[in-house]
Design an enzyme around this catalytic site. Sequence first.
Site, short mmCIF file in Angstrom:
data_model
loop_
_atom_site.label_atom_id
_atom_site.label_comp_id
_atom_site.label_asym_id
_atom_site.label_seq_id
_atom_site.Cartn_x
_atom_site.Cartn_y
_atom_site.Cartn_z
N GLY A 13 0.83 -1.20 0.00
CA GLY A 13 0.00 0.00 0.00
C GLY A 13 0.86 1.24 0.00
N GLY B 158 -0.34 4.71 0.25
CA GLY B 158 -1.14 5.89 0.55
C GLY B 158 -0.50 6.73 1.62
N GLY C 49 -0.30 6.23 4.62
CA GLY C 49 0.41 5.40 5.59
C GLY C 49 1.56 4.67 4.94
N SER D 174 -1.36 -4.82 -8.08
CA SER D 174 -2.21 -5.16 -6.93
C SER D 174 -1.81 -6.52 -6.39
CB SER D 174 -3.69 -5.17 -7.33
OG SER D 174 -3.94 -6.16 -8.31
N ALA D 175 -1.94 -6.69 -5.10
CA ALA D 175 -1.68 -7.98 -4.47
C ALA D 175 -2.96 -8.81 -4.54
CB ALA D 175 -1.26 -7.78 -3.02
N CYS E 85 -15.36 7.08 8.74
CA CYS E 85 -14.66 8.31 8.35
C CYS E 85 -15.69 9.40 8.09
CB CYS E 85 -13.82 8.03 7.10
SG CYS E 85 -12.64 9.33 6.70
N GLY F 187 -4.83 10.96 9.91
CA GLY F 187 -3.47 11.08 9.40
C GLY F 187 -2.35 10.92 10.40
N CYS G 1 -6.12 17.00 13.22
CA CYS G 1 -6.90 16.94 11.98
C CYS G 1 -7.40 18.33 11.59
CB CYS G 1 -8.09 15.99 12.17
SG CYS G 1 -9.02 15.67 10.67
N LYS H 296 -5.26 24.03 6.37
CA LYS H 296 -5.37 22.79 5.58
C LYS H 296 -4.73 22.97 4.21
CE LYS H 296 -8.14 19.02 3.94
NZ LYS H 296 -9.34 18.18 4.09
#
EC number: 1.8.5.4
Length: 434
Positions: free
Chosen positions: A8, A10, A12, A77-78, A160, A322, A356, A391
């Site tokens: 991944g 993203g 993270g 992709s996995a 979310c 985040g 955030c 932001k």
Amino acid sequence: MAHVVILGAGTGGMPAAYEMKEALGSGHEVTLISANDYFQFVPSNPWVGVGWKERDDIAFPIRHYVERKGIHFIAQSAEQIDAEAQNITLADGNTVHYDYLMIATGPKLAFENVPGSDPHEGPVQSICTVDHAERAFAEYQALLREPGPIVIGAMAGASCFGPAYEYAMIVASDLKKRGMRDKIPSFTFITSEPYIGHLGIQGVGDSKGILTKGLKEEGIEAYTNCKVTKVEDNKMYVTQVDEKGETIKEMVLPVKFGMMIPAFKGVPAVAGVEGLCNPGGFVLVDEHQRSKKYANIFAAGIAIAIPPVETTPVPTGAPKTGYMIESMVSAAVHNIKADLEGRKGEQTMGTWNAVCFADMGDRGAAFIALPQLKPRKVDVFAYGRWVHLAKVAFEKYFIRKMKMGVSEPFYEKVLFKMMGITRLKEEDTHRKAS
């Protein structure tokens, strides 16, 4: 030489790859695997959804930036993970062997939970990916040409909630700027939260009061404790329940344009590993981000299992934001490094602190929750134009970090520490595993 794979790329996974390579140096190999060949700054998707930002403003190709840091990149992709053999099967049929695996895949969007809610099937859009946000903008432009009812919110099981509030307020702000707000016959906010501003974490500061006031000022009618059962023929079917979960109202809302945050599930390749995940496909980890079943698998971000903070009349999940995700990443990196250096008894924990910024048009809302989940030492929710500007600045800063190849610049670490915000529980850095 060990091979560490990050799955991944993203908000993270990409910082994880940089931080892992910096921690391990040239003595070990780091590979980043992603289904996409580009990085996207997901928190800016609400802006893309109204045309305030374009794809190129928030997304860029990954390969050049990670490979110059000595990180191998695979844009595939996995399809399957064999945790016993320590192999990942890719979409092209090739396999990648790992010694350590960090899962940072993000979620699978569970549109199948609500018939008709897939963006490709009807009027209800998503802003969970930049592709979806671009599609939402195209449909929003159709709304501008032919105004009609708007419904925005979050589905049952969503975790979310922030982007739903953001997008509702941004759309309202954009309509006012265009002189078209009065052409919208109805603007409704539907959420599975037990009250406005719950956010999946029992609220932060006065989030309830501030967000309730914000929606009211924009003329947006809000309904809580709601579950959408289906979307069909430009109508959204909604059931509202009371505190005991008993139905109190059935609604059929007309919708020309909608955006609903779906529930999340684990991605299939991860969810399919025996004993790795909970029934939702999220990785079960201990307090050190390590899999409870496989000692050489770690996970961070949306991919991990976090129980709901409380039982709500309509199911809600706990968000992974985040800075909280970066905290998980740093802990996992420290612990993998300790393993490789023969210090397997030394375990590091993330603080799971949350900072955030949410844009609300020409204003914004910010919260600091230390840690994100209660009980908290710091619990602040603020509102004002300065948050909108913050932001905008943070987007540029984070994207620059990802292009520079740095997870946590020293000045960021120093500044946050001065504010009492850290990624790791420093007092536990050398805590012995029990």
